[in-house]
Design a protein around this motif. Structure first.
Motif, PDB file in Angstrom:
ATOM      1  N   LEU A  39       0.827  -1.205   0.000  1.00 28.97           N
ATOM      2  CA  LEU A  39       0.000   0.000   0.000  1.00 28.97           C
ATOM      3  C   LEU A  39       0.864   1.259   0.000  1.00 28.97           C
ATOM      4  CD1 LEU A  39      -2.813  -1.102   2.462  1.00 28.97           C
ATOM      5  CD2 LEU A  39      -3.047  -0.687   0.008  1.00 28.97           C
ATOM      6  N   CYS A  40       1.938   1.260   0.766  1.00 27.23           N
ATOM      7  CA  CYS A  40       2.844   2.411   0.783  1.00 27.23           C
ATOM      8  C   CYS A  40       3.592   2.550  -0.536  1.00 27.23           C
ATOM      9  CB  CYS A  40       3.841   2.282   1.935  1.00 27.23           C
ATOM     10  SG  CYS A  40       3.086   2.475   3.548  1.00 27.23           S
ATOM     11  N   LEU A  41       3.976   1.430  -1.137  1.00 30.24           N
ATOM     12  CA  LEU A  41       4.656   1.462  -2.426  1.00 30.24           C
ATOM     13  C   LEU A  41       3.762   2.084  -3.497  1.00 30.24           C
ATOM     14  CD1 LEU A  41       7.054   0.591  -4.268  1.00 30.24           C
ATOM     15  CD2 LEU A  41       5.812  -1.544  -4.612  1.00 30.24           C
ATOM     16  N   ILE A  42       2.494   1.701  -3.503  1.00 31.53           N
ATOM     17  CA  ILE A  42       1.544   2.279  -4.460  1.00 31.53           C
ATOM     18  C   ILE A  42       1.450   3.786  -4.252  1.00 31.53           C
ATOM     19  CG2 ILE A  42      -0.898   2.355  -5.129  1.00 31.53           C
ATOM     20  CD1 ILE A  42      -0.972  -0.681  -4.454  1.00 31.53           C
ATOM     21  N   GLY A  43       1.345   4.211  -3.000  1.00 29.40           N
ATOM     22  CA  GLY A  43       1.286   5.644  -2.705  1.00 29.40           C
ATOM     23  C   GLY A  43       2.536   6.377  -3.166  1.00 29.40           C
ATOM     24  N   ILE A  85       2.907   9.363  -5.978  1.00 28.31           N
ATOM     25  CA  ILE A  85       3.543  10.655  -5.705  1.00 28.31           C
ATOM     26  C   ILE A  85       4.630  10.946  -6.738  1.00 28.31           C
ATOM     27  CG2 ILE A  85       5.085  11.875  -4.110  1.00 28.31           C
ATOM     28  CD1 ILE A  85       3.502  10.585  -1.812  1.00 28.31           C
ATOM     29  N   ASP A  86       5.456   9.935  -7.049  1.00 33.92           N
ATOM     30  CA  ASP A  86       6.598  10.143  -7.941  1.00 33.92           C
ATOM     31  C   ASP A  86       6.217  10.242  -9.416  1.00 33.92           C
ATOM     32  OD1 ASP A  86       8.241  10.085  -5.733  1.00 33.92           O
ATOM     33  OD2 ASP A  86       8.880   8.004  -6.030  1.00 33.92           O
ATOM     34  N   LYS A  87       5.222   9.486  -9.840  1.00 29.53           N
ATOM     35  CA  LYS A  87       4.954   9.351 -11.275  1.00 29.53           C
ATOM     36  C   LYS A  87       3.713  10.096 -11.775  1.00 29.53           C
ATOM     37  CE  LYS A  87       8.408   6.529 -11.851  1.00 29.53           C
ATOM     38  NZ  LYS A  87       9.604   6.956 -12.539  1.00 29.53           N
ATOM     39  N   ALA A 103      -2.274  15.174  -0.769  1.00 32.78           N
ATOM     40  CA  ALA A 103      -3.630  15.270  -0.216  1.00 32.78           C
ATOM     41  C   ALA A 103      -4.628  14.524  -1.093  1.00 32.78           C
ATOM     42  CB  ALA A 103      -4.037  16.730  -0.076  1.00 32.78           C
ATOM     43  N   LYS A 104      -4.494  14.648  -2.398  1.00 33.71           N
ATOM     44  CA  LYS A 104      -5.399  13.941  -3.302  1.00 33.71           C
ATOM     45  C   LYS A 104      -5.184  12.433  -3.220  1.00 33.71           C
ATOM     46  CE  LYS A 104      -5.995  17.724  -6.545  1.00 33.71           C
ATOM     47  NZ  LYS A 104      -5.751  18.240  -7.893  1.00 33.71           N
ATOM     48  N   ILE A 105      -3.943  12.020  -3.057  1.00 34.00           N
ATOM     49  CA  ILE A 105      -3.654  10.590  -2.927  1.00 34.00           C
ATOM     50  C   ILE A 105      -4.272  10.044  -1.636  1.00 34.00           C
ATOM     51  CG2 ILE A 105      -1.793   8.906  -2.633  1.00 34.00           C
ATOM     52  CD1 ILE A 105      -0.125  10.707  -4.529  1.00 34.00           C
ATOM     53  N   LEU A 106      -4.221  10.811  -0.556  1.00 33.53           N
ATOM     54  CA  LEU A 106      -4.843  10.382   0.693  1.00 33.53           C
ATOM     55  C   LEU A 106      -6.347  10.208   0.512  1.00 33.53           C
ATOM     56  CD1 LEU A 106      -2.960  12.633   3.281  1.00 33.53           C
ATOM     57  CD2 LEU A 106      -2.541  10.240   2.742  1.00 33.53           C
TER      58      LEU A 106
END
Length: 122
Positions: free
Chosen positions: A17-21, A25-27, A33-36
């Motif tokens: 889950l953290c890797l996806i986040g 963020i990077d790509k 905030a939108k990702i959260l």
């Protein structure tokens, strides 16, 4: 050995889950905030259709601690409240289910603000 596997599954699930986040963020041009918000809404949708329960069964705390787990908790609370109270439960169930976590976050945030001197970024 069973405890080790439980920890390993939680670590793997939370790590994915953290890797996806981090990839988001990077790509992408999405802000954190939108990702959260995407994570919480994903947890609500997957919990609402019953798919996130399989992730929770596999990953345990690795699935319930991240924000997707918060969304899952909201969906689970709404489902339970609607079964008990009808349509009114759709409005109260999520807050009732997550009330303890929300209260703890506010309380400990306030406590930390009292202990440490908050500063604005310069």
């Amino acid at each position: 050995m069973e405890t080790f596997l439980e920890y390993a599954r939680a670590f793997l699930c939370g790590g994915i889950l953290c890797l996806i986040g981090q990839i988001l963020i990077d790509k992408t041009a999405l802000t954190p905030a939108k990702i959260l918000v995407v994570y919480v809404v994903s947890g609500v949708v997957l919990g609402g259709v019953g798919l996130y329960q399989y992730v929770v069964d596999f990953g345990g705390a690795g699935a319930t601690v991240p924000l997707t787990g918060f969304g899952f908790l909201l969906a689970k609370g709404v489902r339970k409240a609607v079964a008990e109270q009808g349509v009114l439960g759709a409005l109260t169930g999520g807050v009732t289910a997550a009330g303890g976590g929300i209260t703890a976050a506010i309380f400990f945030g306030y406590l930390v603000a009292l202990i440490f001197k908050p500063k604005s970024k310069s």
